[in-house]
Enzyme design. Structure first.
Site, short mmCIF file in Angstrom:
data_model
loop_
_atom_site.label_atom_id
_atom_site.label_comp_id
_atom_site.label_asym_id
_atom_site.label_seq_id
_atom_site.Cartn_x
_atom_site.Cartn_y
_atom_site.Cartn_z
N ASP A 75 -0.99 17.94 -37.74
CA ASP A 75 -0.69 18.26 -38.84
C ASP A 75 0.21 16.70 -39.20
O ASP A 75 0.25 17.68 -40.83
CB ASP A 75 0.49 19.72 -38.78
CG ASP A 75 1.69 19.19 -38.07
OD1 ASP A 75 1.84 17.98 -37.44
OD2 ASP A 75 2.49 19.83 -37.93
N CYS A 108 1.30 -1.05 -0.27
CA CYS A 108 0.06 -0.21 0.15
C CYS A 108 0.94 1.21 -0.15
O CYS A 108 1.93 0.69 -0.03
CB CYS A 108 -0.63 0.55 1.22
SG CYS A 108 -0.31 0.07 2.91
#
Length: 494
Positions: free
Chosen positions: A435, A23
């Site tokens: 582009d 954890c």
């Protein structure tokens, strides 16, 4: 002890594989242990990838000292090879852990169900016969003992004990305290005639649900790591080396800078290099984003991961392994996954102090219920519930898993994320300018419309063009042949 065949360690940075973390509290403790080591300038630990990236001053710290610091904190560590080799091993490790966790889940459910069933049908099992009120409780105790000692419960209990010994409270400690309290009070109640408190079913349900959660957690890690492993897996495992007038197929690990390699049509270029003979049309969309192959000839440079679509070339290796372009991409993805967002840093700090607070609140809950006249047994149930539902596991796991999935999936699609913070900032982007061909399109050419200039029909024109282009690897030729296939045409052969 470190293995004899150690990977080469950078002068200022090393990657460690950490074992035993469960954890955010574990992450905080490991980071603190590494940063407290002499000579360490920075340390970042990721729960999902189980990796630590440590930067240190050469001559003051080294890999052995860092590993010792991690082990002193109650965890295990080993050197990790960066790049494709590490990713391959990580993928295999995660697959093995997923299988083990699935077996643990089946065991936990298989032992928990009869314990819970005995509790549900307790009234039906009661009678006035001697020992009738005890035998099924003894059976519950036996099944619960088997569950705690099995792979479904043993690692959690041992992890909690280890966390207590090293004074590093984590999720396993919360679960171990809850399960131990439920189990021990139930065993003691077997010998009590007044106010017994049986919680065997609570201990069983806790372990069953925790194993279910761990299974989903392990599966998430497995799926997330598979994305980046697939990126590394695109590279060939061998190469054709030209030596002494002949050719030989060698593992990619044996290719060295300066070796002459031959790359045939429809073959992936294994290393960065310079073409010494031949010419080819090379698809290098993984580097440039352009789907149209580009012509490369003698003297031009090519990059690992490119695909020779037409022609055959011989190249001289200029960069191999981690030094190649694809190696740099994999390293960039790894760095992004090891980094932390602002939300993750906050979660780790909270989780680091969360466990002690929860333990104190559970004790306060037990005392409050008992002293206010509700009784010890109900108070124990409330305290156990406080311990179990308050685990900070999800808080410490959700963000790093999301980062891992996002960066891995993006890399497979040709999008490189510089670091986790950049990905977090992308949430504020409102305008994107594109582009490149293939960014918003599929990157694959198709026939959209056929306009005959004479009286020739469309199908006849496509059939003639596809017959002429059927053996070409040019993108336009492939589009025409694919259109003929879509129209189920029979092509003419020369």
């Amino acid at each position: 002890m470190l293995p004899d065949s150690q990977p080469k360690v950078s002068d200022t940075r090393v990657n460690l594989r950490i074992e035993g973390m469960t954890c955010g509290s574990c992450v905080a403790r490991v980071e603190r242990a590494l940063r407290d080591a002499p000579g360490v300038t920075d340390a970042r630990v990721n729960l999902t990838t189980e990796m630590a990236a440590v930067e240190f001053l050469p001559g003051i710290a080294d890999a052995k000292a860092l590993i010792f610091a991690v082990r002193a904190a109650g965890y295990d560590a080993e050197l990790s090879r960066a790049g494709t080799d590490r990713l391959t091993r990580l993928d295999a490790t995660q697959s093995a852990r997923l299988r083990q966790q699935k077996q643990s889940l089946v065991q936990s459910i298989g032992l928990a169900l009869p314990i819970i069933a005995l509790e549900l049908f307790a009234q039906s099992l009661q009678s006035n016969a001697p020992g009738a009120h005890v035998w099924w409780r003894v059976l519950q105790a036996l099944l619960c003992t088997m569950l705690i000692a099995s792979p479904a419960g043993g690692p959690i209990m041992v992890g909690g004990l280890r966390a207590a010994v090293h004074r590093s409270p984590n999720m396993d400690l919360l679960i171990a305290i809850g399960v131990s309290a439920a189990y021990l009070t139930s065993v003691v109640s077997l010998f009590l005639t007044r106010s017994p408190a049986f919680h065997f079913h609570a201990a069983a349900m806790i372990l069953a649900f925790i194993n279910l959660g761990k299974y989903f957690e392990t599966r998430a890690k497995r799926e997330a790591s598979s994305a980046v492993s697939a990126l590394a897996g695109r590279m060939p495992k061998s190469a054709v080396r030209v030596r002494d007038g002949g050719v030989e197929t060698v593992p990619i690990e044996r290719v060295e800078i300066g070796d002459a390699l031959r790359v045939a049509q429809d073959t992936v270029i294994p290393v960065d290099g310079e073409i010494t003979a031949g010419s080819a049309a090379i698809d290098q969309r993984h580097m440039t984003g352009e789907p149209v192959p580009v012509a490369r000839r003698e003297g031009d440079s090519v990059f690992a991961g490119g695909v020779v679509r037409e022609g055959t070339i011989t190249l001289r290796a200029t960069a191999v392994g981690q030094a190649s372009a694809i190696g740099a991409i994999v390293r960039a993805v790894e760095d992004a996954q090891t980094g932390k967002t602002r939300a993750q840093r906050v979660a780790d700090r909270v989780a680091g102090v969360f466990v002690p607070i929860v333990v104190v609140l559970a004790l306060v809950t037990l005392a409050a219920w008992t002293l206010t006249g509700h009784g010890f047994a109900p108070g124990l149930k409330a305290a156990i519930a406080s311990l179990v539902i308050a685990c900070p596991c999800a808080m410490g796991l959700a963000t790093p898993t999301a980062i891992l999935v996002a960066t891995g999936s993006a890399a497979l699609r040709g999008i490189l994320v510089r670091d986790a913070a950049a990905l977090e900032l992308a949430a504020g982007v409102r305008t994107i300018l594109l582009d490149k061909t293939g960014t918003l399109t599929t990157g694959t050419m198709t026939v959209e419309k056929v306009i005959p200039l004479t009286g020739t029909g469309e199908n006849e024109l496509i059939a003639v063009a596809a017959s002429a282009e059927q053996f070409s690897q040019h993108p336009l030729a492939r589009a025409i042949v694919a259109e003929a296939g879509r129209r189920a045409m029979t092509l003419s052969h020369p």
